[in-house]
Design a protein around this motif. Structure first.
Motif: not given
Lengths: 299, 268
Positions: B93-95, B97
């Motif tokens: 999810k961080t990659l 966003t």
């Protein structure tokens, strides 16, 4: 509006999770996104970050359509979704340095963030060995790293102790008041939102049940007359016979819906005259906790 | 392009302390050191052999295991590791966003896995040549210095690399989709065993099956090497065989397919 969604809907299979959501988050606000667990808060946040594909409706952030301006919009957002995403084999500092590399942020900023989220002493410790609160603080640090205009935080105070909660709250208030940021923060705890939010949206079963400023929320809460009286049960029965509605009967007080000042004086006089000595009588707002429960249970 | 470079550098930064990265270095080193000591301690028997025979035995010992099991399993492991680091830390999810295009994130990860495979094969080549020549120095009775096969070995390792691209794409996609260890590893292991059997039995359509390609490459080398050890064998590597063609087509096809899956996939 920093965030503006219209008719936003999302289904997991055939099950609707978010229904026709229209969020309006003004610039410079702390928007508390409240709802019980499973209400659709995290799903909404993932839609706002383009991690989930919108089934219906539109999302505009900073006035731009999300899908067609994804990278430009994401470069202005810092986010923390569910539990913080941290590489446990790297130290706290290395986690920040890795993100700094990806976001092209100067390394000096990493030290500033470590200071800000109070992890300086644990900077070189493996993040896997951090306590839940430290992980949460590191997650918030990662979200703040690029100094974004909009912060989207999903239950940021989860797992923090009271001191940690106060620190995060003060930090968010400071970011908005001094640095002109906008914060969108979800929570299932009204008390937490009440203490910092300027605006509130209440969601349950994927539907937005209320949206407005904190003052708006307080305004829809019906005022009550709080009467401290001896023998509350008899006093309540007496008032009911006299044609008053009684909301609540407790050991030491009863509450009656507020109508006017003269009504309050009338109640006071009636009770005293009929041998129900009144120790105190005053107008109160229904507390927000109850209001929140009322709003979410009505749905 | 900038997003790709940043993502690639971040992949290195994240994995530089993990088993995936170090196994690509330690594996060739350990195997070559083992062989070095094997030859060193049996130098009396080996002294009778010609330089060519020594080199074939030395390099062939590595290439044999390599083709049958080692290379496919190494690829299964590398593909698993570079994806698992995100599954484990819940960082997909961080990659996705980051203000970086999804293609950059995806392709950087894939090419980083490829980089690890290239590095490992290059080290195998380097250590084979290095330790062979070292043997000639420390045990002059071993006639390693009488024969040279650098270019042949370089070609065969390059062909091994090409033969592994098909599996790399398949395993990369499997590891991206499944967060648990057993699915990609189990499928990869079973498929590799089958590949070895198919190529080993000489099934005529084995070239269509990607998990047979490494084995086919090693077998083609034996064919090229020819019969007797004494006669100068014909050393030629036919780089672009049918199996390599299949491997390349699969590699590109599955890579593109994977990208479209990533585009449509919801990030949990």
């Amino acid at each position: 509006m920093v965030i503006d969604t219209q008719g936003l809907s999302f289904n997991f299979g055939s099950q609707p999770v978010v229904r026709a959501l229209s969020l309006q988050v003004p610039e410079g606000s702390i928007y508390g996104f409240l709802g019980p667990n499973g209400a659709g808060k995290t799903t909404t946040i993932k839609l706002l970050l383009n991690l989930l594909k919108t089934d219906q409706g539109s999302i505009h952030i900073f006035g731009k359509e999300l899908k067609s301006n994804r990278i430009a919009i994401l470069s202005e957002i810092g986010s923390l979704i569910e539990q913080p995403a941290i590489y446990s084999h790297l130290t706290g500092k290395e986690n920040l340095l890795n993100r700094a590399l990806l976001l092209q942020v100067a390394e000096t900023r990493v030290d500033e963030i470590l200071e800000l989220v109070q992890l300086k002493n644990a900077a070189n410790k493996k993040a896997g060995k951090y306590s839940l609160g430290m992980k949460q603080r590191l997650g918030i640090g990662l979200a703040l790293l690029s100094d974004p205009k909009l912060l989207i935080l999903d239950e940021p105070t989860n797992g923090l102790d009271p001191n940690g909660i106060i620190e995060i709250r003060e930090l968010l208030i400071r970011l908005v008041s001094q640095h002109n940021k906008t914060v969108f923060v979800s929570s299932h705890l009204l008390s937490e939102i009440e203490r910092m939010a300027t605006h509130v949206g209440i969601i349950d079963h994927g539907e937005l049940l209320f949206q407005g400023s904190i003052a708006d929320l307080q305004a829809i809460s019906q005022p009550q007359v709080h009467i401290e009286v001896e023998n509350t049960v008899d006093a309540a029965n007496f008032l009911i016979k006299q044609g008053f509605a009684v909301n609540e009967i407790n050991d030491d007080h009863i509450t009656v819906p507020y109508a006017s000042k003269t009504q309050m004086a009338e109640i006071n006089a009636l009770l005293n005259r009929n041998n129900y000595p009144v120790f105190s009588i005053h107008k109160t707002q229904k507390d927000l906790e109850k209001l929140f429960l009322d709003i979410t249970q009505k749905a | 392009m900038k997003g790709f470079i940043l993502s690639f550098r971040s992949e290195f930064y994240k994995t530089r302390k993990t088993a995936a990265f170090w196994s690509a270095i330690i594996l060739p080193l350990a195997i070559c050191i083992l062989l070095f000591f094997g030859f060193f301690s049996h130098s009396d028997n080996l002294a009778k052999q010609s330089g060519a025979a020594l080199w074939f035995q030395f390099s062939g010992a590595i290439l044999g295991v390599m083709g049958s099991l080692l290379l496919p399993m190494l690829i299964v492991f590398i593909a698993y590791s570079v994806n698992n680091i995100e599954h484990k830390a819940e960082t997909w999810k961080t990659l996705f966003t980051l203000p970086i295009s999804k293609f950059s994130v995806y392709s950087a990860k894939y090419l980083y896995a490829l980089f690890l495979v290239i590095m490992c094969l290059a080290l195998f080549l380097l250590f084979t040549l290095g330790f062979g020549n070292l043997l000639a120095v420390v045990k002059p009775t071993l006639k390693f210095n009488e024969y040279h096969m650098e270019s042949f070995l370089a070609q065969i390792y390059f062909k091994l690399l090409l033969s592994s691209l098909g599996i790399l794409s398949i395993q990369f996609l499997l590891s991206l989709l499944f967060r648990d260890f057993l699915k990609p590893m189990g499928i990869g292991f079973a498929a590799t065993i089958m590949g070895v059997i198919l190529a080993g039995t000489g099934w005529q359509y084995a070239y269509l099956y990607p998990y047979s390609h490494a084995m086919l490459t090693v077998k083609s080398m034996h064919a090229a090497k020819g019969g007797s050890d004494q006669a100068m064998p014909q050393l030629a590597v036919d780089l672009f065989t049918k199996d390599i063609g299949v491997s390349l087509v699969l590699a590109i096809g599955v890579f593109v397919l994977g990208y479209f899956i990533v585009l449509r996939k919801s990030v949990k």
